[in-house]
Design an enzyme around this catalytic site. Structure first.
Site, PDB file in Angstrom:
ATOM      1  N   HIS A 371      -8.568   1.755   7.919  1.00  0.00           N
ATOM      2  CA  HIS A 371      -8.072   1.600   9.362  1.00  0.00           C
ATOM      3  C   HIS A 371      -8.748   1.119  10.504  1.00  0.00           C
ATOM      4  O   HIS A 371      -8.049   0.383  11.180  1.00  0.00           O
ATOM      5  CB  HIS A 371      -7.444   3.223   9.520  1.00  0.00           C
ATOM      6  CG  HIS A 371      -8.772   4.106   9.590  1.00  0.00           C
ATOM      7  ND1 HIS A 371      -9.308   4.678   8.890  1.00  0.00           N
ATOM      8  CD2 HIS A 371      -9.224   4.481  10.781  1.00  0.00           C
ATOM      9  CE1 HIS A 371     -10.261   5.184   9.224  1.00  0.00           C
ATOM     10  NE2 HIS A 371     -10.317   5.284  10.429  1.00  0.00           N
ATOM     11  N   ARG A 477       3.251   1.304  10.811  1.00  0.00           N
ATOM     12  CA  ARG A 477       2.275   2.137  10.274  1.00  0.00           C
ATOM     13  C   ARG A 477       2.091   3.084  11.512  1.00  0.00           C
ATOM     14  O   ARG A 477       1.135   3.048  12.367  1.00  0.00           O
ATOM     15  CB  ARG A 477       1.098   1.842  10.047  1.00  0.00           C
ATOM     16  CG  ARG A 477       1.034   0.738   8.831  1.00  0.00           C
ATOM     17  CD  ARG A 477      -0.601   0.459   8.538  1.00  0.00           C
ATOM     18  NE  ARG A 477      -0.702  -0.328   7.215  1.00  0.00           N
ATOM     19  CZ  ARG A 477      -0.760  -1.685   6.860  1.00  0.00           C
ATOM     20  NH1 ARG A 477      -0.697  -2.506   7.934  1.00  0.00           N
ATOM     21  NH2 ARG A 477      -1.004  -2.137   5.616  1.00  0.00           N
ATOM     22  N   ARG A 511       7.431   4.027   9.202  1.00  0.00           N
ATOM     23  CA  ARG A 511       6.585   4.887   7.978  1.00  0.00           C
ATOM     24  C   ARG A 511       6.137   5.985   8.765  1.00  0.00           C
ATOM     25  O   ARG A 511       5.631   5.868   9.763  1.00  0.00           O
ATOM     26  CB  ARG A 511       5.460   4.081   7.427  1.00  0.00           C
ATOM     27  CG  ARG A 511       4.900   4.818   6.308  1.00  0.00           C
ATOM     28  CD  ARG A 511       4.012   4.168   5.606  1.00  0.00           C
ATOM     29  NE  ARG A 511       2.761   3.730   6.165  1.00  0.00           N
ATOM     30  CZ  ARG A 511       1.753   3.101   5.649  1.00  0.00           C
ATOM     31  NH1 ARG A 511       1.711   2.481   4.580  1.00  0.00           N
ATOM     32  NH2 ARG A 511       0.691   2.770   6.146  1.00  0.00           N
ATOM     33  N   GLU A 609       3.793   3.210  -4.374  1.00  0.00           N
ATOM     34  CA  GLU A 609       2.450   2.852  -4.536  1.00  0.00           C
ATOM     35  C   GLU A 609       1.870   3.668  -5.308  1.00  0.00           C
ATOM     36  O   GLU A 609       0.595   3.652  -5.451  1.00  0.00           O
ATOM     37  CB  GLU A 609       1.888   2.828  -2.950  1.00  0.00           C
ATOM     38  CG  GLU A 609       2.507   3.945  -2.134  1.00  0.00           C
ATOM     39  CD  GLU A 609       1.860   3.707  -0.626  1.00  0.00           C
ATOM     40  OE1 GLU A 609       1.355   2.877  -0.433  1.00  0.00           O
ATOM     41  OE2 GLU A 609       2.233   4.714   0.042  1.00  0.00           O
ATOM     42  N   ASN A 632      -1.064  -2.522  -1.870  1.00  0.00           N
ATOM     43  CA  ASN A 632      -2.418  -2.187  -1.561  1.00  0.00           C
ATOM     44  C   ASN A 632      -2.784  -1.074  -2.272  1.00  0.00           C
ATOM     45  O   ASN A 632      -3.616  -0.815  -2.978  1.00  0.00           O
ATOM     46  CB  ASN A 632      -2.891  -1.962  -0.232  1.00  0.00           C
ATOM     47  CG  ASN A 632      -2.542  -3.147   0.910  1.00  0.00           C
ATOM     48  OD1 ASN A 632      -2.492  -4.151   0.522  1.00  0.00           O
ATOM     49  ND2 ASN A 632      -2.407  -2.858   2.093  1.00  0.00           N
ATOM     50  N   ASP A 633      -2.077  -0.131  -2.136  1.00  0.00           N
ATOM     51  CA  ASP A 633      -2.136   1.369  -3.040  1.00  0.00           C
ATOM     52  C   ASP A 633      -1.877   1.197  -4.527  1.00  0.00           C
ATOM     53  O   ASP A 633      -2.509   1.960  -5.137  1.00  0.00           O
ATOM     54  CB  ASP A 633      -1.751   2.418  -2.240  1.00  0.00           C
ATOM     55  CG  ASP A 633      -2.254   2.838  -1.095  1.00  0.00           C
ATOM     56  OD1 ASP A 633      -3.588   3.065  -1.318  1.00  0.00           O
ATOM     57  OD2 ASP A 633      -1.744   3.099   0.064  1.00  0.00           O
ATOM     58  N   ARG A 643      -9.813   0.878  -3.202  1.00  0.00           N
ATOM     59  CA  ARG A 643      -9.563  -0.347  -2.394  1.00  0.00           C
ATOM     60  C   ARG A 643     -10.638  -0.714  -1.604  1.00  0.00           C
ATOM     61  O   ARG A 643     -10.749  -1.824  -0.929  1.00  0.00           O
ATOM     62  CB  ARG A 643      -8.015  -0.422  -1.972  1.00  0.00           C
ATOM     63  CG  ARG A 643      -7.929   0.760  -0.870  1.00  0.00           C
ATOM     64  CD  ARG A 643      -6.530   0.996  -0.293  1.00  0.00           C
ATOM     65  NE  ARG A 643      -6.414   0.549   0.999  1.00  0.00           N
ATOM     66  CZ  ARG A 643      -4.964   0.879   1.419  1.00  0.00           C
ATOM     67  NH1 ARG A 643      -3.960   1.254   0.757  1.00  0.00           N
ATOM     68  NH2 ARG A 643      -4.779   0.433   2.546  1.00  0.00           N
ATOM     69  N   CYS A 680       5.403  -4.631   0.853  1.00  0.00           N
ATOM     70  CA  CYS A 680       4.607  -4.664   2.093  1.00  0.00           C
ATOM     71  C   CYS A 680       3.318  -4.750   2.176  1.00  0.00           C
ATOM     72  O   CYS A 680       2.389  -4.576   3.191  1.00  0.00           O
ATOM     73  CB  CYS A 680       5.312  -3.275   3.075  1.00  0.00           C
ATOM     74  SG  CYS A 680       4.783  -2.013   2.430  1.00  0.00           S
TER      75      CYS A 680
HETATM   76  C1  PEP Z   1       0.088  -0.589   1.041  1.00  0.00           C
HETATM   77  O1  PEP Z   1      -0.524   0.474   0.402  1.00  0.00           O
HETATM   78  O2  PEP Z   1       0.249  -1.543   0.368  1.00  0.00           O
HETATM   79  C2  PEP Z   1       0.737  -0.578   2.288  1.00  0.00           C
HETATM   80  C3  PEP Z   1       1.216  -1.505   2.774  1.00  0.00           C
HETATM   81  O3  PEP Z   1       0.307   0.734   2.928  1.00  0.00           O
HETATM   82  P1  PEP Z   1      -1.499   1.004   3.715  1.00  0.00           P
HETATM   83  O4  PEP Z   1      -2.172  -0.407   3.367  1.00  0.00           O
HETATM   84  O5  PEP Z   1      -1.120   1.204   5.014  1.00  0.00           O
HETATM   85  O6  PEP Z   1      -1.945   1.997   2.814  1.00  0.00           O
HETATM   86 MG    MG Z   2      -0.423   2.411   1.406  1.00  0.00          MG
END
Ligand code: PEP
Ligand code: MG
Length: 752
Positions: A371, A477, A511, A609, A632-633, A643, A680
């Site tokens: 973050h 977010r 979200r 995810e 991403n997740d 990650r 996303c």
């Molecule tokens: C993801 O996990 O792809 C996502 C968009 O959420 P974040 O990166 O905020 O976990």
């Molecule tokens: Mg995520």
């Protein structure tokens, strides 16, 4: 058109260079010039491996900016050159700027070139570097050129190995370096998480108990009581200006982000103590340091959970007052010209320091998708993460360049290099004002319309989302609002932020709080052993229903008159989805009971995810109003690869067949239940993944607001028919390597 005959024979000529009287760098320069001439190409560069850091270093170039010799460092896999080293094979790119791995280095003069051919230099099966050719023509090099260049590199290998060893042992004057374990490294290769260039003096922020106290800086203080009073007054004025700017530019930060600073300044005990010490004969600078440190010691012993932040605030205030005591600081920010180095930094601290004009940050760790990285990008401050702990204990306080385009930290740069970077900074500034063609929408060559929305973290992202013509916000977010403040904003505070977002952008997906994992609030009780598997996303909200309900109330109230969309993160399956949806209904009923009748049921979406959500995707698509794939997740949990873990970063691949197949399953379910679906995660900004997604049937993306135009341009050059074929073919592959080979074939337009 170049002639390609007899090139191998001309390699013999290369041996003649050894008769030239010059130093190693001079010899390498002759070599690259000769190779460029014989390969009939505009540019040739040689990169040699530095064993101590395992990075490739630019050692000579014909055609690129020679000032970068010795300064450009590439990690294995980084850019086309690093990739050639990592994969131990030649890489021929018809147009560099199209390649996702292409690294643009401002000031390198590389913009003029299109074709790139990189060939690894092997010496007794060990990689010792990479030879790179570049040329303005597109698709300039053919298979014959590859073979020729391979022949040249093998002839040169022995010489290059010797050159490499000698270069490693000598300093820039050519003198043999003495072995000294304390010697400060000149370059650090890290990981850039927020691009940009920063030049400034190192300033260490320490939150650990050693070095926690304020120490004097080498400045010329005016040591009088009157100067102290002026410094005090100036500090109040500066902080008030800063606070006002903050309210305007970053409303999420809350009404008084500099409250502890201002409070201290208006506290008579604080300033009174300094005055008392001065009256007793202490110098004002010493008196400030003494009082600040007395407070810090008090805070250390306090049970306040936000103590770390308070201590940094105090130190920050101490620095400000000391600088004002020099009589020179007129501006509202006192971190101009400074690069902050910190082992740990909280988002709220990053916000404060960025607002005070910090040039750049060097942080410990790997960063990547954390973050703090996302926030740094939103705040547009250059940040490089380093894993070399020595950097964080060295106490170096001289000049630094943070090249967050190249992920480089340059220690004690010479004036020439600083000038080059300053020039580049000017150039970058100019570039920003030159508006490129902005695409309003995204349509493939064969007419398929694709929606591209923005991922937004803080309200100030709206400006660039609008500038880049986002078709709404596909992912807001909301946790950043909490992270910036490091506490829980009230319903009213949240309401105001959500409402402003809805007023300024159409079609917003909110979200709910995705706290946990790497997004930890400073108020958290104690760290979890395994936070990514712990109380994260929707689980956190369901465990902390009071916090969840406040957020839902704020969202539902803000959504009056809008088509409100709420998205739940990290949904495991039907149970948690139903439970959370039930709470939404409960909150609506409560609001109705309170007389807020106009609150309506929002559309409720699910982030896919987790592997469990993929397995349950049919049911989720049936019950939810929309789905959003968080790649991403999804990649992290499907492959079991953290990650943020640099050690296994090379294994973190969205191109893994399991990921591609999971995505196809999700698309099938969405189609079956006529459930709107979007992607996303960051993978949407990878051109090959983008083509896969589109080919597999995705028609809606939400991406980092700055990537919108990049994604649009990729789409406008894409053919849906080809993408479909590519996706279909990808789904038959068994390994990442198979898929990567398929991508190479697709890119080079070889029949596949
Ligand atoms: C993801 O996990 O792809 C996502 C968009 O959420 P974040 O990166 O905020 O976990
Ligand atoms: Mg995520």
């Amino acid at each position: 058109m170049k002639k390609t005959f007899d090139l191998i024979c001309s390699v013999r000529e290369l041996t003649s260079i050894f008769n030239t009287k010059t130093n190693i760098t001079g010899l390498l320069k002759i070599v690259v010039k000769l190779v460029a001439k014989h390969m009939q190409t505009e540019a040739c560069s040689v990169f040699l491996l530095d064993d101590s850091t395992e990075e490739l270093v630019l050692r000579a170039t014909a055609g690129l900016n020679p000032e970068f010799v010795g300064k450009i460092r590439l990690a294995p896999g980084e850019g086309v050159t690093g990739r050639s080293m990592k994969e131990r094979k030649p890489i021929n790119i018809p147009r560099g700027s199209d390649d996702p791995g292409f690294k643009h280095v401002p000031g390198m003069n590389e913009e003029q070139y299109n074709s790139i051919l990189a060939v690894p230099i092997l010496y007794q099966s060990e990689i010792l570097g990479v030879l790179v050719l570049e040329d303005p023509s597109i698709d300039y090099y053919n298979s014959h050129d590859i073979k020729t260049l391979q022949a040249i590199t093998s002839q040169l290998a022995t010489f290059l190995e010797n050159a490499r060893t000698l270069l490693h042992m000598t300093t820039k004057d050519g003198k043999i370096q003495k072995k000294n374990s304390n010697l400060q490294k000149k370059f650090y290769k890290g990981k850039s998480v927020s691009e940009g260039i920063a030049i400034g003096n190192a300033l260490y922020l320490s939150a650990s108990n050693d070095g926690i106290l304020l120490t004097t800086e080498n400045l010329h203080y005016i040591e009088t009581m009157a100067a102290f009073e002026e410094a005090l007054e100036a500090s109040v004025t500066q902080l008030e200006i800063l606070q006002a700017k903050m309210d305007e530019n970053l409303s999420e930060a809350g009404s008084l982000i500099f409250s502890s600073h201002l409070l201290m300044l208006s506290d008579d005990n604080f300033s009174g103590s300094v005055r008392d010490y001065i009256t007793d004969g202490e110098k004002p600078s010493k008196a400030i340091i003494r009082v600040v440190n007395e407070y810090i010691e008090l805070f250390i012993n306090s049970k306040n959970i936000n103590v770390q932040e308070k201590i940094l605030d105090l130190k920050d205030l101490g620095h400000r007052m000391l600088r004002n005591l020099t009589g020179e600081m007129k501006e509202d920010g006192d971190y101009s010209g400074q690069i902050i180095i910190a082992k740990e930094l909280m988002p709220s601290e990053l916000v404060k320091l960025a607002a005070q004009h910090t040039e750049g940050f060097i942080l410990y760790g790997t960063g990547s998708t954390s973050h703090i990285s996302i926030l740094a990008r939103s705040l547009e401050v250059p940040v490089v993460f380093l894993t070399d702990i020595n950097f964080f204990v060295s106490g170096y306080n001289g000049l630094l360049i943070v090249d967050a385009f190249q992920s480089n930290v340059i220690v004690d740069p010479d004036t020439k290099l600083v000038d080059t970077y300053l020039l580049n900074l000017k150039h970058l500034g100019k570039k920003e004002t030159e508006k490129p063609d902005i695409l309003d929408e995204s349509i493939t060559k064969d007419g398929r319309k694709i929606k591209v929305q923005a991922n937004i973290n803080i309200l100030s992202d709206i400006r660039s989302a609008k500038e880049f013509k986002a078709e709404g916000v596909g992912l807001y977010r909301s946790e950043f609002l909490f992270l910036i403040r490091n506490n829980f904003p009230s319903e009213e505070e949240q309401y105001l932020i959500y409402r402003r977002l809805l007023e300024q952008m159409e079609d917003v997906v909110f979200r709910t709080l995705d706290i946990g994992g790497d997004k930890i609030l400073g108020t958290a009780d104690k760290p979890e052993d395994n936070p990514f598997m712990g109380l994260r996303g929707l689980r956190y909200s369901l465990k902390n229903q009071d916090i969840f309900m406040v957020q839902l109330r704020a969202l539902l109230r803000a959504g009056i008159g809008y088509n409100l969309k709420i998205l739940f993160p990290l949904v495991t399956g039907i149970e948690d989805f139903r439970k959370a949806s039930g709470i939404v209904t409960e909150v609506i009923e409560k609001l109705h009971q309170e007389g807020i009748d106009s609150v309506k049921k929002p559309q409720i979406g699910v982030m896919i995810e987790l592997p469990s959500a993929v397995m349950m995707v049919d049911e989720l698509a049936e019950e939810a109003d929309f789905l959003s794939i968080g790649t991403n997740d999804l990649v992290q949990y499907l492959l079991g690869i953290d990650r943020n873990n640099e050690n296994i970063a090379d294994l973190y691949s969205p191109q893994h067949p399991s990921v591609l197949r999971a995505i196809k399953e999700i698309i099938n379910a969405a189609l079956k239940y006529n459930c709107p679906l979007s992607v996303c995660g960051n993978a949407a900004a990878d051109p090959d993944m983008l083509e896969y997604f589109i080919g597999a049937g995705i028609t809606s993306f939400s991406t980092n607001h700055r990537m919108i135009q990049f994604v649009r341009r990729q789409i406008s050059e894409m053919n849906y028919g080809h993408a479909k074929y590519f996706a279909k073919k990808s789904l038959t592959m068994r390994t990442v390597k198979d898929i990567q080979e398929l991508i190479v074939m697709k890119r080079t337009k070889i029949q596949f």
